[in-house]
Design an enzyme around this catalytic site. Structure first.
Site, PDB file in Angstrom:
ATOM      1  N   ASP A   1       5.586  42.825  30.543  1.00  0.00           N
ATOM      2  CA  ASP A   1       4.812  44.043  30.749  1.00  0.00           C
ATOM      3  C   ASP A   1       5.432  45.245  30.037  1.00  0.00           C
ATOM      4  O   ASP A   1       6.555  45.179  29.538  1.00  0.00           O
ATOM      5  CB  ASP A   1       4.658  44.325  32.249  1.00  0.00           C
ATOM      6  CG  ASP A   1       5.968  44.173  33.033  1.00  0.00           C
ATOM      7  OD1 ASP A   1       7.035  44.104  32.409  1.00  0.00           O
ATOM      8  OD2 ASP A   1       5.915  44.120  34.273  1.00  0.00           O
TER       9      ASP A   1
ATOM     10  N   ASN B   1       6.424  44.270  46.873  1.00  0.00           N
ATOM     11  CA  ASN B   1       5.121  43.913  47.433  1.00  0.00           C
ATOM     12  C   ASN B   1       4.652  42.546  46.915  1.00  0.00           C
ATOM     13  O   ASN B   1       3.484  42.199  47.028  1.00  0.00           O
ATOM     14  CB  ASN B   1       4.087  44.997  47.103  1.00  0.00           C
ATOM     15  CG  ASN B   1       3.962  45.238  45.599  1.00  0.00           C
ATOM     16  OD1 ASN B   1       4.488  44.465  44.798  1.00  0.00           O
ATOM     17  ND2 ASN B   1       3.275  46.307  45.228  1.00  0.00           N
TER      18      ASN B   1
ATOM     19  N   HIS C   1       4.741  41.565  43.737  1.00  0.00           N
ATOM     20  CA  HIS C   1       4.180  41.535  42.382  1.00  0.00           C
ATOM     21  C   HIS C   1       5.092  40.783  41.418  1.00  0.00           C
ATOM     22  O   HIS C   1       6.297  40.710  41.594  1.00  0.00           O
ATOM     23  CB  HIS C   1       3.798  42.933  41.870  1.00  0.00           C
ATOM     24  CG  HIS C   1       4.922  43.830  41.467  1.00  0.00           C
ATOM     25  ND1 HIS C   1       4.889  45.188  41.674  1.00  0.00           N
ATOM     26  CD2 HIS C   1       6.095  43.583  40.850  1.00  0.00           C
ATOM     27  CE1 HIS C   1       5.993  45.725  41.198  1.00  0.00           C
ATOM     28  NE2 HIS C   1       6.747  44.779  40.700  1.00  0.00           N
TER      29      HIS C   1
ATOM     30  N   GLU D   1      -0.205  43.574  40.634  1.00  0.00           N
ATOM     31  CA  GLU D   1      -0.069  44.196  41.942  1.00  0.00           C
ATOM     32  C   GLU D   1      -0.962  43.488  42.974  1.00  0.00           C
ATOM     33  O   GLU D   1      -1.932  42.813  42.598  1.00  0.00           O
ATOM     34  CB  GLU D   1      -0.478  45.666  41.838  1.00  0.00           C
ATOM     35  CG  GLU D   1       0.440  46.502  40.933  1.00  0.00           C
ATOM     36  CD  GLU D   1       1.722  46.950  41.629  1.00  0.00           C
ATOM     37  OE1 GLU D   1       2.310  46.147  42.388  1.00  0.00           O
ATOM     38  OE2 GLU D   1       2.141  48.095  41.398  1.00  0.00           O
TER      39      GLU D   1
HETATM   40  C1  GLP Z   1       9.049  46.179  37.974  1.00  0.00           C
HETATM   41  C2  GLP Z   1       8.731  45.102  36.927  1.00  0.00           C
HETATM   42  C3  GLP Z   1       8.754  43.724  37.536  1.00  0.00           C
HETATM   43  C4  GLP Z   1      10.013  43.547  38.356  1.00  0.00           C
HETATM   44  C5  GLP Z   1       9.997  44.520  39.494  1.00  0.00           C
HETATM   45  C6  GLP Z   1      11.152  44.379  40.467  1.00  0.00           C
HETATM   46  O1  GLP Z   1       7.944  46.576  38.682  1.00  0.00           O
HETATM   47  N1  GLP Z   1       7.479  45.306  36.280  1.00  0.00           N
HETATM   48  O2  GLP Z   1       8.661  42.765  36.496  1.00  0.00           O
HETATM   49  O3  GLP Z   1      10.130  42.241  38.820  1.00  0.00           O
HETATM   50  O4  GLP Z   1      10.026  45.809  38.932  1.00  0.00           O
HETATM   51  O5  GLP Z   1      12.193  45.181  40.078  1.00  0.00           O
HETATM   52  P1  GLP Z   1      13.655  45.092  40.611  1.00  0.00           P
HETATM   53  O6  GLP Z   1      14.237  43.870  40.004  1.00  0.00           O
HETATM   54  O7  GLP Z   1      14.301  46.338  40.090  1.00  0.00           O
HETATM   55  O8  GLP Z   1      13.580  45.034  42.088  1.00  0.00           O
END
Ligand code: GLP
Length: 241
Positions: free
Chosen positions: A67, A136, A138, A143
């Site tokens: 992304d 959440n 995702h 989402e």
């Molecule tokens: C962002 C990214 C996701 C990632 C998520 C969790 O939203 N787009 O790909 O998995 O954050 O992030 P973290 O690893 O900092 O908890």
């Protein structure tokens, strides 16, 4: 789903990096699907270490990222383009021409998404897709919703994701509110999927992902249907399983 228990964040990072390294050694021209977020940072650091020791060669791999924020320039230190360069690409012998992310500066969402789907298809899909897990549920920026979206699409980030990302930006207003993300079908098309999860704050959602119903309200729950998913999680993240 195969669940690998790691002691802590460092152990999770080493185990995940070893799995990615094995993939690269077994298939030197493999396509890696890569993820951002704070969780995989340690995994990338381990891969850089292995490269510095002469154990890994990135020169023939291709990468496709999950992304990118919409409307953010590549040189913005919060863009995922910047993140990947900073944490991995600039530190190893990867061919930058074979590293791909959605084009966050393409204002035409339809065009940006169609072009990215074409790229993923052209490189032949991911041999191994690395994923983090949002609070959440995702994956990428898919989402919670009442549907699973198939290909790359533009998403309105949820309030909880915007707030979670706020720590990286000067203010709430600076946090991008939209992103381009690979869809669930594209993620599920990967031959192998590797999920890294760390911390007690992910324990409840990890339990839902692994043991709960398969539902678009928890997008990562669809991973239960994939044949080759490995979750490397630390004890804190596994504490409710
Ligand atoms: C962002 C990214 C996701 C990632 C998520 C969790 O939203 N787009 O790909 O998995 O954050 O992030 P973290 O690893 O900092 O908890």
């Amino acid at each position: 789903m195969r669940i690998i228990r790691a002691k802590d964040y460092d152990d999770m990072s080493r185990k995940a990096a070893n799995i990615i390294a094995a993939q690269m050694i077994m298939k030197p021209d493999c396509v890696l699907g890569l993820a951002t977020g704070s969780t995989p940072i340690g995994t990338y650091a381990q891969l850089v270490d292995a490269y510095n020791k002469g154990d890994l060669d990135f020169s023939t791999i291709t990468t496709v990222n999950l992304d990118e924020y919409k409307g953010i320039t590549k040189d913005n230190d919060q863009s995922y383009y910047y993140f990947m360069n900073d944490n991995l690409f600039s530190k190893v012998n990867i061919d930058k021409a074979r590293t791909f992310l959605p084009d966050g500066m393409e204002a035409d969402s339809k065009k940006a998404c169609e072009e990215y789907d074409k790229i993923v298809e052209k490189v032949g899909g991911q041999d191994l897709q690395l994923l983090g897990l949002g609070h959440n549920g995702h994956i990428g920026f898919n989402e919670p919703s009442d549907v699973f979206k198939s290909g790359t699409h533009c998403v309105d980030l949820t309030e909880s994701t915007i707030k979670a990302n706020q720590r990286f930006f000067a203010s709430y207003d600076d946090v991008p509110k939209q992103a381009y993300t690979m869809g669930i079908k594209t993620i599920m098309s990967a031959k192998k999927i590797l999920v890294v999860v760390s911390g007690a704050d992910k324990a409840a959602i990890l339990k839902e992902v692994v043991e709960g119903p398969i539902t678009p309200a928890v997008q990562a729950s669809i991973l239960q249907l994939h044949d080759d998913v490995t979750i490397v999680a630390d004890e804190a993240a596994l504490s409710m399983l």
